[in-house]
Design a protein around this motif. Structure first.
Motif, PDB file in Angstrom:
ATOM      1  N   LEU A  39      36.144  61.999  19.099  1.00 27.25           N
ATOM      2  CA  LEU A  39      37.276  61.586  19.584  1.00 27.25           C
ATOM      3  C   LEU A  39      37.883  61.882  20.774  1.00 27.25           C
ATOM      4  CD1 LEU A  39      39.153  59.202  19.161  1.00 27.25           C
ATOM      5  CD2 LEU A  39      40.693  60.790  17.814  1.00 27.25           C
ATOM      6  N   GLU A  40      37.818  63.321  21.055  1.00 28.13           N
ATOM      7  CA  GLU A  40      38.110  63.926  22.502  1.00 28.13           C
ATOM      8  C   GLU A  40      37.254  63.384  23.560  1.00 28.13           C
ATOM      9  OE1 GLU A  40      38.968  68.217  24.569  1.00 28.13           O
ATOM     10  OE2 GLU A  40      38.324  67.953  22.501  1.00 28.13           O
ATOM     11  N   GLY A  41      35.864  63.446  23.231  1.00 24.19           N
ATOM     12  CA  GLY A  41      35.023  62.974  24.368  1.00 24.19           C
ATOM     13  C   GLY A  41      35.115  61.370  24.688  1.00 24.19           C
ATOM     14  N   LEU A  42      35.447  60.481  23.707  1.00 22.16           N
ATOM     15  CA  LEU A  42      35.785  59.016  23.955  1.00 22.16           C
ATOM     16  C   LEU A  42      37.007  59.100  24.784  1.00 22.16           C
ATOM     17  CD1 LEU A  42      34.634  57.676  20.510  1.00 22.16           C
ATOM     18  CD2 LEU A  42      33.511  57.463  22.902  1.00 22.16           C
ATOM     19  N   ASP A 100      46.785  62.798  21.084  1.00 16.82           N
ATOM     20  CA  ASP A 100      47.432  62.911  19.932  1.00 16.82           C
ATOM     21  C   ASP A 100      47.728  61.482  19.575  1.00 16.82           C
ATOM     22  OD1 ASP A 100      47.635  65.562  19.999  1.00 16.82           O
ATOM     23  OD2 ASP A 100      49.405  65.610  20.881  1.00 16.82           O
ATOM     24  N   LYS A 101      47.926  60.470  20.173  1.00 14.05           N
ATOM     25  CA  LYS A 101      48.244  59.166  20.020  1.00 14.05           C
ATOM     26  C   LYS A 101      46.834  58.362  19.345  1.00 14.05           C
ATOM     27  CE  LYS A 101      50.320  54.825  19.660  1.00 14.05           C
ATOM     28  NZ  LYS A 101      48.940  53.744  19.477  1.00 14.05           N
ATOM     29  N   GLU A 122      43.887  58.150  12.194  1.00 12.19           N
ATOM     30  CA  GLU A 122      44.678  58.607  10.863  1.00 12.19           C
ATOM     31  C   GLU A 122      45.152  57.457  10.143  1.00 12.19           C
ATOM     32  OE1 GLU A 122      45.303  62.171   8.051  1.00 12.19           O
ATOM     33  OE2 GLU A 122      43.912  61.410   9.756  1.00 12.19           O
ATOM     34  N   GLN A 123      45.926  56.496  10.742  1.00  9.84           N
ATOM     35  CA  GLN A 123      46.513  55.456  10.060  1.00  9.84           C
ATOM     36  C   GLN A 123      45.363  54.464   9.540  1.00  9.84           C
ATOM     37  OE1 GLN A 123      49.651  54.781   9.445  1.00  9.84           O
ATOM     38  NE2 GLN A 123      48.654  53.394   8.351  1.00  9.84           N
ATOM     39  N   LEU A 124      44.162  54.173  10.264  1.00  5.39           N
ATOM     40  CA  LEU A 124      43.233  53.625   9.794  1.00  5.39           C
ATOM     41  C   LEU A 124      42.769  54.379   8.500  1.00  5.39           C
ATOM     42  CD1 LEU A 124      41.436  52.674  13.048  1.00  5.39           C
ATOM     43  CD2 LEU A 124      42.808  51.260  11.930  1.00  5.39           C
ATOM     44  N   ASN A 168      40.896  53.031  23.204  1.00  9.81           N
ATOM     45  CA  ASN A 168      42.088  52.614  23.190  1.00  9.81           C
ATOM     46  C   ASN A 168      42.389  51.112  22.999  1.00  9.81           C
ATOM     47  OD1 ASN A 168      41.409  53.020  25.807  1.00  9.81           O
ATOM     48  ND2 ASN A 168      43.676  52.437  26.372  1.00  9.81           N
ATOM     49  N   GLN A 169      41.386  50.608  23.697  1.00  8.47           N
ATOM     50  CA  GLN A 169      41.463  48.867  24.000  1.00  8.47           C
ATOM     51  C   GLN A 169      40.819  48.542  22.728  1.00  8.47           C
ATOM     52  OE1 GLN A 169      42.712  46.779  26.599  1.00  8.47           O
ATOM     53  NE2 GLN A 169      43.927  48.745  26.387  1.00  8.47           N
TER      54      GLN A 169
END
Length: 291
Positions: free
Chosen positions: A83-86, A100-101, A107-109, A156-157
């Motif tokens: 996730l950090e790489g993306l 963090d967002k 986490e919500q998913l 994010n998109q």
């Protein structure tokens, strides 16, 4: 230098002497990313279009250098967090994006899906339940209308629109599945990125997320590779690394900008790609392919 000294330095970007301006630009670039908030403030208070454009170019360059540095550090640090790489890839176009967002969104998913997945389910049942949750409940789907849009490579998109290309949909599916302790991993096929379910008991099958989670077998991959007249490499069947995934996302992004005729961005993304280049003699064949 104090903030007042830095502000005074930035004010010289509007000097009539271009030698002064060039010298100031060099100093600002040497100081680096800490100058961005002050540059943004100067831009907001300026009514000089030429100065604003100069500031925009400096800010872009400073943000871009930050992306290069973060990507290099991520890879050299072991590329442990996909996730950090993306996130780093996405900050190329969305420099204020919060990691963090993104973590909170994933986490919500997970919380939206976990109730549908039971640990005692058979692997086939787990993936059927995962497919139903991902495509029906969460409403993720292929972005077939704008397949080559750069936004498809921005996690994010994809999270916001619930539309993406094969690899970004696979990544989100995989991140949720792994959070559910499902042994789901990425696989670098030529022309298509897919997932594999591979557990310690020897169960292995494949998932085409771009085709609504269609499950297929090793024999199907054999036929696919044979149709392409390629050698059956082990990399076409086994999990790939986080670096492989980010590298492929960047190649897709390069292709998207090529389709848009944006040669400047193509060159910039190619430099980001250099930060995660293969340590061997060359990239595997599947890494040259898109999607």
């Amino acid at each position: 230098m104090s903030d007042n000294e830095l502000k005074a330095l930035i004010s010289l970007l509007d000097d009539e002497d271009m030698e002064v301006v060039e010298h100031v630009e060099q100093q600002i670039r040497r100081i680096g990313g800490q100058m961005i908030p002050l540059l943004e403030t100067e831009w907001e208070g300026s009514f000089n279009p030429a100065l604003q454009k100069r500031i925009e170019e400096i800010i872009h360059d400073l943000q871009y250098e930050s992306v290069l540095e973060r990507m290099r550090d991520w890879k050299n640090g072991g590329a442990m967090n996909l996730l950090e790489g993306l996130w780093i890839v996405a900050t190329y176009q969305y420099p204020d994006l919060s990691l963090d967002k993104l973590k909170q969104d994933i986490e919500q998913l997970y919380y939206d899906v976990w109730i549908d997945i039971k640990p005692d389910m058979h692997p086939d049942e787990q993936i059927r339940a995962m497919n139903n949750a991902f495509f029906t409940k969460l409403k993720f789907a292929p972005n077939t209308k704008h397949f080559h849009s750069p936004s498809n490579s921005m996690i994010n998109q994809v999270l916001e629109t619930r539309r993406g290309n094969p690899i970004t949909l696979c990544v989100l599916y995989m991140l949720i599945a792994q959070r559910l302790n499902l042994p789901v991993y990425g696989v670098n096929l030529p022309n298509l990125f897919v997932l594999t379910y591979k557990n310690d008991s020897g169960v292995q099958f494949y998932i085409n997320v771009f085709n609504r989670g269609l499950v297929f077998t090793k024999k199907d991959i054999d036929q696919y590779i044979d149709q392409l007249n390629l050698k059956r490499l082990d990399t076409f069947y086994q999990p790939c690394t986080n670096v492989d995934i980010v590298r492929r996302v960047l190649r897709n992004l390069t292709l998207a900008f090529e389709k848009n005729g944006d040669s400047d961005r193509v060159r910039e993304v190619e430099r980001i790609l250099d930060m995660v280049k293969d340590d061997g003699d060359g990239l595997p064949l599947s890494d040259y392919t898109q999607r």
